[in-house]
Design a protein around this motif. Sequence first.
Motif, short mmCIF file in Angstrom:
data_model
loop_
_atom_site.label_atom_id
_atom_site.label_comp_id
_atom_site.label_asym_id
_atom_site.label_seq_id
_atom_site.Cartn_x
_atom_site.Cartn_y
_atom_site.Cartn_z
N ILE A 163 7.58 8.60 -12.09
CA ILE A 163 7.74 7.16 -11.92
C ILE A 163 6.61 6.41 -12.62
O ILE A 163 6.85 5.41 -13.30
CB ILE A 163 7.81 6.79 -10.42
CG1 ILE A 163 9.07 7.38 -9.78
CG2 ILE A 163 7.77 5.28 -10.23
CD1 ILE A 163 9.16 7.17 -8.29
N SER A 205 0.83 -1.21 0.00
CA SER A 205 0.00 0.00 0.00
C SER A 205 0.86 1.26 0.00
O SER A 205 0.57 2.22 -0.73
CB SER A 205 -0.92 -0.01 1.22
OG SER A 205 -1.66 1.18 1.28
N ASN A 206 1.93 1.26 0.79
CA ASN A 206 2.85 2.41 0.81
C ASN A 206 3.52 2.60 -0.55
O ASN A 206 3.68 3.72 -1.03
CB ASN A 206 3.92 2.22 1.90
CG ASN A 206 3.36 2.39 3.29
OD1 ASN A 206 2.30 2.98 3.47
ND2 ASN A 206 4.07 1.86 4.27
N TRP A 207 3.95 1.48 -1.18
CA TRP A 207 4.58 1.57 -2.50
C TRP A 207 3.63 2.15 -3.54
O TRP A 207 4.00 3.01 -4.33
CB TRP A 207 5.06 0.21 -2.98
CG TRP A 207 6.33 -0.28 -2.33
CD1 TRP A 207 7.18 0.43 -1.54
CD2 TRP A 207 6.88 -1.58 -2.46
NE1 TRP A 207 8.24 -0.35 -1.14
CE2 TRP A 207 8.08 -1.60 -1.70
CE3 TRP A 207 6.49 -2.74 -3.10
CZ2 TRP A 207 8.88 -2.74 -1.59
CZ3 TRP A 207 7.29 -3.86 -3.00
CH2 TRP A 207 8.47 -3.85 -2.25
N THR A 210 1.02 4.07 -3.00
CA THR A 210 0.76 5.48 -2.68
C THR A 210 1.90 6.34 -3.22
O THR A 210 1.67 7.38 -3.86
CB THR A 210 0.62 5.67 -1.17
OG1 THR A 210 -0.42 4.83 -0.69
CG2 THR A 210 0.29 7.12 -0.83
N GLN A 211 3.13 5.93 -2.96
CA GLN A 211 4.27 6.69 -3.47
C GLN A 211 4.34 6.65 -4.99
O GLN A 211 4.72 7.63 -5.62
CB GLN A 211 5.58 6.12 -2.88
CG GLN A 211 5.73 6.40 -1.41
CD GLN A 211 6.99 5.75 -0.84
OE1 GLN A 211 7.70 5.04 -1.54
NE2 GLN A 211 7.26 6.00 0.43
N PHE A 212 3.94 5.53 -5.56
CA PHE A 212 3.97 5.39 -7.01
C PHE A 212 3.06 6.43 -7.66
O PHE A 212 3.43 7.08 -8.63
CB PHE A 212 3.53 3.96 -7.38
CG PHE A 212 3.40 3.72 -8.84
CD1 PHE A 212 4.53 3.52 -9.63
CD2 PHE A 212 2.15 3.68 -9.45
CE1 PHE A 212 4.41 3.29 -10.98
CE2 PHE A 212 2.04 3.45 -10.80
CZ PHE A 212 3.17 3.25 -11.57
N TYR A 213 1.86 6.60 -7.13
CA TYR A 213 0.92 7.55 -7.72
C TYR A 213 1.23 9.00 -7.36
O TYR A 213 0.75 9.91 -8.02
CB TYR A 213 -0.52 7.19 -7.31
CG TYR A 213 -1.03 5.98 -8.08
CD1 TYR A 213 -1.22 6.04 -9.45
CD2 TYR A 213 -1.29 4.79 -7.43
CE1 TYR A 213 -1.68 4.94 -10.16
CE2 TYR A 213 -1.75 3.68 -8.13
CZ TYR A 213 -1.94 3.77 -9.49
OH TYR A 213 -2.38 2.68 -10.19
N GLU A 214 2.02 9.22 -6.31
CA GLU A 214 2.40 10.60 -5.96
C GLU A 214 3.42 11.16 -6.94
O GLU A 214 3.41 12.34 -7.25
CB GLU A 214 2.96 10.65 -4.53
CG GLU A 214 1.90 10.53 -3.47
CD GLU A 214 2.50 10.54 -2.07
OE1 GLU A 214 3.72 10.71 -1.92
OE2 GLU A 214 1.73 10.37 -1.12
N PHE A 215 4.32 10.32 -7.43
CA PHE A 215 5.37 10.78 -8.35
C PHE A 215 4.96 10.41 -9.78
O PHE A 215 5.04 9.25 -10.19
CB PHE A 215 6.72 10.14 -8.00
CG PHE A 215 7.23 10.52 -6.65
CD1 PHE A 215 7.75 11.78 -6.42
CD2 PHE A 215 7.18 9.60 -5.60
CE1 PHE A 215 8.22 12.13 -5.16
CE2 PHE A 215 7.65 9.95 -4.35
CZ PHE A 215 8.17 11.21 -4.12
N LYS A 216 4.54 11.42 -10.51
CA LYS A 216 4.06 11.19 -11.88
C LYS A 216 5.17 10.69 -12.80
O LYS A 216 4.92 9.95 -13.73
CB LYS A 216 3.45 12.48 -12.45
CG LYS A 216 2.26 12.99 -11.71
CD LYS A 216 1.11 12.02 -11.84
CE LYS A 216 -0.11 12.58 -11.11
NZ LYS A 216 -1.15 11.63 -10.97
#
Length: 185
Positions: A50, A38-40, A42-48
């Motif tokens: 990536i 879930s953390n991965w 969330t971070q994945f969608y925060e950085f466009k």
Amino acid sequence: MMRVVDKLLLFLYSLAIGVVSVFMICLGFGWITKSLLSNWLTQFYEFKSIAFAFGIAGIILLLISFRFFIVSLSRGAANAQSIDQRTEFGDIRISIETIENLALKAASRQRGVKELRARVRATDAGLEIVLRAVIDGENQIPVLTEEIQRAVKEHVEDITGIPVINVAVFVANVVSAGAFKSRVE
């Protein structure tokens, strides 16, 4: 050139599939927890950037998959390697293996030749034959190889009717005849 590109693409494709396989194994055995995943995400969608890179990687893998699919379909006809000729009576197909055997037969008739291997490549201009030879070392190498080239060229052209544009001879080794001396006591 395309063979090298295909090998590089296959390497990259295998590497990507390997990474995906390890990820799936980790998910399947519970080595990656739900909270970590879930953390991965969330971070994945925060950085466009990536997310965009993953999208590009997916497109590249899809294109490589299409390439391998096309190669797998087109190489099927190339497995039966032969040379096709059309005559007034119909078609003639001579296998590459037959031409290799003819070249080996002609080359083995030369005195001083111990072992042989042949490889034939058909081009639009004619046949290219590469011979790998082990010789006895009792004959001059330039003379022997020239005799081999001439004999192979003439024999293959006479039997098949296909022009031979090149006969390359690679002398891989020289072996001694192994003369035995008798011993009297």
